[in-house]
Design a protein around this motif. Structure first.
Motif, PDB file in Angstrom:
ATOM      1  N   VAL A  38       0.824  -1.201   0.000  1.00  0.00           N
ATOM      2  CA  VAL A  38       0.000   0.000   0.000  1.00  0.00           C
ATOM      3  C   VAL A  38       0.859   1.252   0.000  1.00  0.00           C
ATOM      4  O   VAL A  38       0.616   2.214  -0.725  1.00  0.00           O
ATOM      5  N   ALA A  41       2.375   1.668  -3.272  1.00  0.00           N
ATOM      6  CA  ALA A  41       1.452   1.426  -4.380  1.00  0.00           C
ATOM      7  C   ALA A  41       1.391   2.598  -5.339  1.00  0.00           C
ATOM      8  O   ALA A  41       1.489   3.752  -4.951  1.00  0.00           O
ATOM      9  N   VAL A  43      -1.376   3.563  -8.317  1.00  0.00           N
ATOM     10  CA  VAL A  43      -2.647   3.167  -8.911  1.00  0.00           C
ATOM     11  C   VAL A  43      -2.583   3.431 -10.404  1.00  0.00           C
ATOM     12  O   VAL A  43      -2.254   4.541 -10.836  1.00  0.00           O
ATOM     13  N   SER A  64      -2.429  -3.656  -8.734  1.00  0.00           N
ATOM     14  CA  SER A  64      -1.231  -3.184  -8.045  1.00  0.00           C
ATOM     15  C   SER A  64      -0.024  -3.355  -8.952  1.00  0.00           C
ATOM     16  O   SER A  64      -0.103  -4.001  -9.998  1.00  0.00           O
ATOM     17  N   PHE A  70      -7.040  -4.884  -6.906  1.00  0.00           N
ATOM     18  CA  PHE A  70      -7.352  -4.290  -5.611  1.00  0.00           C
ATOM     19  C   PHE A  70      -8.512  -3.293  -5.726  1.00  0.00           C
ATOM     20  O   PHE A  70      -8.507  -2.235  -5.129  1.00  0.00           O
ATOM     21  N   ARG A  71      -9.494  -3.670  -6.534  1.00  0.00           N
ATOM     22  CA  ARG A  71     -10.645  -2.804  -6.762  1.00  0.00           C
ATOM     23  C   ARG A  71     -11.360  -2.458  -5.460  1.00  0.00           C
ATOM     24  O   ARG A  71     -11.750  -1.311  -5.230  1.00  0.00           O
ATOM     25  N   ALA A  73     -10.251  -2.154  -2.511  1.00  0.00           N
ATOM     26  CA  ALA A  73      -9.497  -1.294  -1.602  1.00  0.00           C
ATOM     27  C   ALA A  73      -9.491   0.163  -2.044  1.00  0.00           C
ATOM     28  O   ALA A  73      -9.053   1.032  -1.291  1.00  0.00           O
ATOM     29  N   LEU A  74      -9.969   0.450  -3.229  1.00  0.00           N
ATOM     30  CA  LEU A  74      -9.919   1.808  -3.761  1.00  0.00           C
ATOM     31  C   LEU A  74     -11.073   2.658  -3.266  1.00  0.00           C
ATOM     32  O   LEU A  74     -12.163   2.170  -2.988  1.00  0.00           O
ATOM     33  N   THR A  75     -10.811   3.954  -3.172  1.00  0.00           N
ATOM     34  CA  THR A  75     -11.885   4.935  -2.998  1.00  0.00           C
ATOM     35  C   THR A  75     -11.898   5.817  -4.239  1.00  0.00           C
ATOM     36  O   THR A  75     -10.850   6.136  -4.803  1.00  0.00           O
ATOM     37  N   ARG A 106      -8.075   6.304  -5.416  1.00  0.00           N
ATOM     38  CA  ARG A 106      -7.071   6.447  -4.368  1.00  0.00           C
ATOM     39  C   ARG A 106      -6.859   5.124  -3.628  1.00  0.00           C
ATOM     40  O   ARG A 106      -7.808   4.399  -3.350  1.00  0.00           O
ATOM     41  N   LEU A 107      -5.584   4.857  -3.295  1.00  0.00           N
ATOM     42  CA  LEU A 107      -5.210   3.711  -2.469  1.00  0.00           C
ATOM     43  C   LEU A 107      -4.117   4.201  -1.533  1.00  0.00           C
ATOM     44  O   LEU A 107      -2.976   4.394  -1.952  1.00  0.00           O
ATOM     45  N   SER A 111      -2.605   7.773  -5.863  1.00  0.00           N
ATOM     46  CA  SER A 111      -3.844   8.077  -6.585  1.00  0.00           C
ATOM     47  C   SER A 111      -3.567   8.126  -8.079  1.00  0.00           C
ATOM     48  O   SER A 111      -2.427   8.279  -8.516  1.00  0.00           O
TER      49      SER A 111
END
Length: 325
Positions: A38, A41, A43, A64, A70-71, A73-75, A106-107, A111
């Motif tokens: 993370v 990471a 994105v 990643s 990691f869909r 985990a994203l905002t 964002r992760l 971003s």
């Protein structure tokens, strides 16, 4: 024998503890790797730009740097918010009006951002009603193919009257909206019923030339009912309702009294007869507040005084309007 059983039991306990420690170590290592993943990471999205028509959907599959999806985990964020929205499966749903903005994923501290454009379609259809579409500076305008004038004339009218009402009310709204011109009362009813389908209680169209659907931010006009086919006054009337709603907010619009909301729309609709109509609205407001003189008290002199009072009240109303804006 008992000693053998004890030694066997002890070895089993040691093995279980060793296995437990291995599991804990594995979980710890996996957690550290996940944290490092993370923190390092980046994105990456498939597209640098995205172009969709209103209502179209595009699904993203971000991964990643090591290729892991990691869909979840994203905002996501969309700017401006009315441009569209993301669903829980990673699908972007284009909004109902055209425009341009950005979509950001964002992760942690990382971003990625892509430019999003909701493009203008040449045509659209609602409940079997076919529309020609023209997207202008302030709104998307859909004109029923059985209506008169065409989409370009309607778009120019909406832009002109929006500028005029914004200037008169001294209220500015940057949000784009839609205007539908319908060729008959029946089509107006069908279109409004469909456009208001998400309401808890759908809007009703009775004997009306037009309606503003505040939750959908849509103006619908029955061109066949507009006086002498002149729709500009009707557009101004509904624009007042829209600007007031955007000024006070959706949660507060019910606090605006009907006599003010409709009265102001009626004044703006009247165009060149502004002063005369505003005096009528002031008189109606006086009647609502029980402040009009009785008929028995009226005389030639009193009438003259009443006109003066009406003009003073008109100026007072104008000052209050400027402060409110």
């Amino acid at each position: 024998m008992k000693e053998d059983d004890a030694r066997s039991s002890g070895r089993g306990l040691v093995r279980r503890r060793a296995l437990g420690l291995l599991v804990c170590a594995f979980v710890l290592v996996a957690g550290v790797v996940a944290v490092l993943e993370v923190t390092r990471a980046t994105v990456t999205l498939q597209e640098e730009t995205l172009s969709l028509e209103p209502g179209e959907i595009r699904t993203f599959d971000p991964r990643s740097p090591v290729g892991l999806p990691f869909r979840a985990a994203l905002t996501w964020s969309v700017d401006p918010s009315w441009l569209g929205k993301m669903d829980e499966r990673g699908g972007f749903h284009a909004g109902d009006v055209t425009g341009a903005g950005t979509l950001t994923a964002r992760l942690g501290p990382a971003s990625a951002q892509i430019a999003v454009t909701v493009t203008c379609p040449e045509s659209a259809e609602i409940q079997g009603i076919r529309f020609e579409v023209s997207c202008g500076r302030v709104a998307d305008v859909d004109v029923d193919m059985s209506a008169n004038g065409g989409p370009e004339r309607a778009r120019e009218e909406v832009e002109r009257e929006t500028d005029r009402v914004s200037r008169d009310l001294q209220i500015v709204s940057d949000r784009r909206f839609r205007v539908y011109y319908l060729g008959s009362t029946e089509k107006l009813g069908s279109a409004v019923a469909w456009l208001g389908r998400g309401f808890s209680s759908g809007p009703l169209v009775r004997e009306s030339e037009a309606v503003y659907l505040d939750l959908a931010d849509v103006i619908a006009i029955d061109q066949s009912q507009a006086r002498l086919m002149d729709t500009a006054p009707v557009v101004r009337h509904e624009l007042v309702h829209r600007f007031l709603r955007h000024l006070v907010g959706a949660a507060n619009i019910d606090a605006v009294p009907t006599w003010l909301n409709e009265g102001w729309a009626f004044v703006e609709e009247s165009g060149s007869a502004w002063v005369r109509t505003e005096a009528r609205v002031v008189a109606a407001s006086g009647a609502h507040l029980d402040r009009l003189p009785s008929l028995a008290a009226l005389s030639d002199r009193a009438i003259g005084t009443g006109v003066t009072v009406s003009r003073v009240s008109t100026r007072t109303t104008s000052r209050h309007r400027r402060r409110a804006s």
